[in-house]
Design a protein around this motif. Sequence first.
Motif, short mmCIF file in Angstrom:
data_model
loop_
_atom_site.label_atom_id
_atom_site.label_comp_id
_atom_site.label_asym_id
_atom_site.label_seq_id
_atom_site.Cartn_x
_atom_site.Cartn_y
_atom_site.Cartn_z
N LEU A 125 0.81 -1.21 0.00
CA LEU A 125 0.00 0.00 0.00
C LEU A 125 0.85 1.27 0.00
CD1 LEU A 125 -3.09 0.33 0.11
CD2 LEU A 125 -2.86 0.77 2.55
N ARG A 451 -3.84 6.02 3.67
CA ARG A 451 -3.01 4.82 3.69
C ARG A 451 -2.12 4.75 4.94
NH1 ARG A 451 -1.68 5.97 -2.35
NH2 ARG A 451 -3.23 4.71 -3.41
N ASP A 454 -4.20 3.08 7.22
CA ASP A 454 -4.71 1.83 6.65
C ASP A 454 -6.00 1.41 7.34
OD1 ASP A 454 -4.96 -0.34 5.04
OD2 ASP A 454 -3.43 -1.54 6.06
N ASN B 46 -4.20 -12.03 -1.29
CA ASN B 46 -3.03 -11.42 -0.67
C ASN B 46 -1.83 -11.57 -1.60
OD1 ASN B 46 -3.88 -10.55 2.08
ND2 ASN B 46 -4.49 -12.69 2.22
N ILE B 47 -0.83 -10.71 -1.39
CA ILE B 47 0.28 -10.67 -2.34
C ILE B 47 1.04 -11.99 -2.42
CG2 ILE B 47 0.61 -8.18 -2.36
CD1 ILE B 47 2.79 -8.47 -0.31
N PRO B 81 -1.54 -3.99 -13.11
CA PRO B 81 -1.30 -3.41 -11.80
C PRO B 81 -2.37 -2.39 -11.42
CG PRO B 81 0.17 -2.42 -13.41
CD PRO B 81 -0.58 -3.51 -14.12
N THR B 82 -2.67 -2.32 -10.14
CA THR B 82 -3.60 -1.31 -9.64
C THR B 82 -3.06 -0.78 -8.32
OG1 THR B 82 -4.89 -2.97 -8.44
CG2 THR B 82 -5.65 -2.39 -10.67
N SER B 83 -3.55 0.38 -7.91
CA SER B 83 -3.22 0.89 -6.59
C SER B 83 -4.52 1.13 -5.84
CB SER B 83 -2.42 2.20 -6.69
OG SER B 83 -3.20 3.20 -7.29
N GLU B 84 -4.48 0.95 -4.54
CA GLU B 84 -5.67 1.10 -3.71
C GLU B 84 -5.36 2.07 -2.57
OE1 GLU B 84 -8.01 -0.40 -5.09
OE2 GLU B 84 -7.01 -1.97 -6.23
N PHE B 85 -6.39 2.42 -1.83
CA PHE B 85 -6.15 3.27 -0.67
C PHE B 85 -6.23 2.46 0.63
CE2 PHE B 85 -10.70 3.43 -1.33
CZ PHE B 85 -11.23 3.35 -0.05
N THR B 86 -6.40 1.18 0.52
CA THR B 86 -6.47 0.32 1.69
C THR B 86 -5.85 -1.04 1.36
OG1 THR B 86 -7.97 -0.91 3.15
CG2 THR B 86 -8.83 -0.30 0.99
N SER B 87 -5.27 -1.66 2.36
CA SER B 87 -4.70 -2.99 2.14
C SER B 87 -5.78 -4.06 2.17
CB SER B 87 -3.65 -3.31 3.21
OG SER B 87 -4.24 -3.31 4.49
N HIS B 88 -7.04 -3.63 2.31
CA HIS B 88 -8.13 -4.59 2.40
C HIS B 88 -8.65 -5.00 1.03
CE1 HIS B 88 -7.69 -3.39 6.43
NE2 HIS B 88 -8.78 -3.94 6.87
N LEU B 89 -7.87 -4.78 0.03
CA LEU B 89 -8.31 -5.14 -1.31
C LEU B 89 -7.11 -5.41 -2.20
CD1 LEU B 89 -10.51 -5.38 -3.51
CD2 LEU B 89 -10.23 -2.93 -3.90
N LEU B 90 -7.13 -6.53 -2.88
CA LEU B 90 -6.17 -6.83 -3.93
C LEU B 90 -6.94 -7.51 -5.05
CD1 LEU B 90 -3.17 -6.94 -4.87
CD2 LEU B 90 -3.05 -9.20 -3.82
N ARG B 91 -6.86 -6.97 -6.22
CA ARG B 91 -7.67 -7.49 -7.32
C ARG B 91 -6.93 -8.63 -8.03
NH1 ARG B 91 -11.47 -3.14 -8.10
NH2 ARG B 91 -10.70 -1.30 -7.02
N ALA B 94 -4.24 -7.59 -10.42
CA ALA B 94 -3.02 -7.12 -9.77
C ALA B 94 -2.20 -8.30 -9.26
CB ALA B 94 -3.37 -6.18 -8.62
#
Lengths: 487, 157
Positions: A125, A451, A454, B46-47, B81-91, B94
């Motif tokens: 993030l 962020r 978070d 998750n990554i 690739p994408t960017s998010e504003f929270t770690s509660h999402l990974l597409r 991505a």
Amino acid sequence: MMDGQEAMPPNAGGRKIVIDPVTRVEGHGKVTIRLNEAGEVEQARFHIVEFRGFERFIQGRMFEEVPVIVQRLCGICPVSHHLCAAKAMDLVAGVDQVTPTAEKMRRLMHHGQVLQSNALNFFHLASPDLLLGFGAPVAQRNIIGVIEAFPEVGKWAIFIRKFGQMVIEATSGRRIHPRLCVPGGVNQNLSVARRDALRADVDQIITWCVAALDLHKTYINDNLQLYENFASFPSSYMSLTGPGGVMDLYDGTLRAIHSDGSTIFEGVQPAAYRDVLIEEVRPWSYMKFPHIRALGREDGWYRVGPLAQLNCCSHIGTPIAEAARQDFLKLGHGGLVHATLAYHWARLICMIHCAETIRNLLFDDDLQGTDLLVTGQRRPEGIAIIEAPRGTLLHHYEVDKNGQVTAANLIVSTTNNNEAMNRSVTKVAVDYLTGQEITEGLLNHIEVAIRAYDPCLSCATHALGDMPLIVTLEDAQGATIATRIKQ
Amino acid sequence: MTPPRILVLGYGNPGRQDDGLGPAAAGAIGRMGWRHVTAVDDYQLNIEDALDVASHDLVWFVDATKTGEAPFSVQDVFPSPTSEFTSHLLRPAALLAIARLYCHRAPPALLLAIRGYEFEFVEALTAGGEKNLRAAVAMLTASIARSHDRPALQVHS
């Protein structure tokens, strides 16, 4: 679902920008920025939906089930909820102190969870903003861009995460949906084979955490003024601390400090949280607004999370993290560190501390002990606190004579940071909003501020990954001037 | 002929009614016991899932959807690739991008979106969700069964 625009208190003299809502189902973010007649930012609010409905979900459940059930609350922190509920249900089971094996198994699991969750935040993030810069093209400002520019970071990200998951799996027998804890203890110890596998990797993990911190510090050195000022403000802080003020992410008593570092309260047992905190409900938000009773509604807000954990503790009990903390404190110029971006610095120090703690535990023979469970005389109430990756997490349950939960109250980390996030977004809006256009730059800067904390977006449901951020600009009468959506 | 290694990655929250469709589908496939199929369920992507993705020849991401066709829809997923504003999402896209960049391998992937209807704090699927799940699992089962006759698929690299 809420509609923040309708729910905003009337203000005849202001205009507002709305950066769209967080709803319970989709999980999306909304920030409302109010402008005054002069077109200046008056205030901002980041709207979040929390666990409304949770009480209904948990009521009637047998108390023994709760540590497993509450994992459903969060896809990122199921372990934190599992452990916090277990600690509360220890008390309901009449157990004030679990066995050394149980305590250390839980601590091992917790530090694995905090390590991997903090790693996700920093690498996935935050690192695109911090390593590539706020101004990097959107198409590159993501984890892929980071891996391209810093190939080693990709390795650290994936394998630190994976190691944390290995710790969770080793303690619970499963990577997800862990069932280590039962009221009064745990249901397994750590096998020698799993211990040895973790021992083989832990030093490498510590090395990578330190390397990540060093890399982050190069960014800080190159962007010190921005780092210190971005979305920043003085605030109070609260976290658990252990004996003598040592950092303790698993257990301890509450400590809160003023922005000048002086003590507001300390040594507060979790069961006494209502003596020092009040939870206020406001009509425009699903979230509660906890604040410090002695300071009142306006001044009693505070920050939690890694920055608070670093500011509130007197020292860290592991050597590499303590040395990093000493270096970190220099950013405060003799006082507390208030920089919002320093959440990331603090997060990395917590990661080092977690990895060191895991290593220490892996060489503790108590983890192979067989005394796993203690029983006691049932009690009607249990209250527990843990330092989750995003900060202080409180679980409070009432249980009837049949062992069924009759009431539950949670204060999650993001709730504690509610007002602080509003202020960070306000600061960004003041600094970066020009005219009446919602620029890509403004949107991104707001995201950078969010962020840092978070926030948990009641992410327990996320059908098809919808989590847009929508920006709406409104005039003094509430009419929309502009809207911008980031999918 | 060696069948392609298939990963079925179902994600969502079984404690939120039809948000549990993804894990339910993964669970159903996992219970069938195919040796070339790995079925995994989790709350979210998750990554580190990139390692699992890269070690298979075909990936089925399975998620619930609030809108769209019932009982389900299927679409290709490509690395992005994408960017998010929270770690509660990974597409999924991505995650494929991470697998391609870091593991140098992103297998063909499909997103199976099962239509859900209710997402409250209830630990059970709705009747409509159950019905859609059965249809989706039947389709997925047939697709996996056919994969026995197929060679490994081309990967993105």
